[in-house]
Design a protein around this motif. Structure first.
Motif, PDB file in Angstrom:
ATOM      1  N   GLU A  48      45.349  35.466  32.384  1.00 28.30           N
ATOM      2  CA  GLU A  48      43.963  35.656  31.946  1.00 28.30           C
ATOM      3  C   GLU A  48      43.065  34.483  32.310  1.00 28.30           C
ATOM      4  O   GLU A  48      41.898  34.660  32.603  1.00 28.30           O
ATOM      5  N   ASP A  50      43.339  32.734  34.959  1.00 28.88           N
ATOM      6  CA  ASP A  50      43.151  32.727  36.409  1.00 28.88           C
ATOM      7  C   ASP A  50      42.171  33.791  36.883  1.00 28.88           C
ATOM      8  O   ASP A  50      41.789  33.817  38.041  1.00 28.88           O
ATOM      9  N   LEU A  51      41.772  34.701  35.999  1.00 30.98           N
ATOM     10  CA  LEU A  51      40.810  35.751  36.343  1.00 30.98           C
ATOM     11  C   LEU A  51      39.678  35.777  35.317  1.00 30.98           C
ATOM     12  O   LEU A  51      39.440  36.780  34.639  1.00 30.98           O
ATOM     13  N   LEU A  54      36.930  38.726  35.195  1.00 34.77           N
ATOM     14  CA  LEU A  54      37.309  40.115  34.945  1.00 34.77           C
ATOM     15  C   LEU A  54      36.333  40.742  33.956  1.00 34.77           C
ATOM     16  O   LEU A  54      36.166  40.257  32.838  1.00 34.77           O
ATOM     17  N   LEU A  68      36.804  41.750  39.396  1.00 32.49           N
ATOM     18  CA  LEU A  68      37.777  40.683  39.160  1.00 32.49           C
ATOM     19  C   LEU A  68      37.127  39.308  39.234  1.00 32.49           C
ATOM     20  O   LEU A  68      37.634  38.362  38.666  1.00 32.49           O
ATOM     21  N   VAL A  71      38.809  34.712  42.510  1.00 33.92           N
ATOM     22  CA  VAL A  71      40.225  34.595  42.168  1.00 33.92           C
ATOM     23  C   VAL A  71      40.862  33.531  43.052  1.00 33.92           C
ATOM     24  O   VAL A  71      40.652  33.521  44.267  1.00 33.92           O
ATOM     25  N   ALA A  75      46.700  33.114  42.193  1.00 35.12           N
ATOM     26  CA  ALA A  75      46.552  34.206  41.233  1.00 35.12           C
ATOM     27  C   ALA A  75      46.554  35.548  41.959  1.00 35.12           C
ATOM     28  O   ALA A  75      47.161  36.513  41.489  1.00 35.12           O
ATOM     29  N   ALA A  76      45.906  35.622  43.117  1.00 30.60           N
ATOM     30  CA  ALA A  76      45.893  36.859  43.905  1.00 30.60           C
ATOM     31  C   ALA A  76      47.302  37.199  44.377  1.00 30.60           C
ATOM     32  O   ALA A  76      47.710  38.367  44.338  1.00 30.60           O
TER      33      ALA A  76
END
Length: 110
Positions: A48, A50-51, A54, A68, A71, A75-76
């Motif tokens: 959470e 890392d994004l 969102l 998103l 990113v 994380a991707a």
């Protein structure tokens, strides 16, 4: 990218100005449910943070979308790995509960 759209409208412009008769709230609610579900899964794997971008949104056609945001590459990659693992597991366990590729692609089902 404002004039570009794909068949499902994902690339359509965000709804900055509303048009009467378009169900923006319904579309946004669909996007919100999807974003919340994704956020729940991402929290479970520690993604959470890392994004942070969102969020739910809606395009000019009233279709819900999930953004998103920006990113980080790691994380991707982790998100791609999670999707691949989930799809692989889903293919290995078809609806009948027997291991295999599942669906029509499973030649062992005959």
């Amino acid at each position: 990218m404002d004039d570009v759209t794909d068949p499902k409208g994902v690339c359509a412009r965000p709804a900055d100005c509303f048009t009467p008769g378009v169900a923006y709230v319904r579309g946004w609610a669909d996007g919100k449910r999807a974003a919340d579900g994704l956020a729940e899964v991402l929290r479970a794997v520690g993604l959470e943070v890392d994004l942070p971008g969102l969020k739910a949104d809606v395009n000019v056609f009233g279709d819900g979308v999930v953004t998103l945001g920006t990113v980080r590459p790691d994380a991707a990659r982790l998100l791609a790995d999670l999707l691949t693992t989930g799809l692989t597991a889903e293919m290995a366990w078809p609806e009948d509960g027997r291991p295999g590729l599942g669906g029509a692609a499973d030649s062992s089902a005959a």
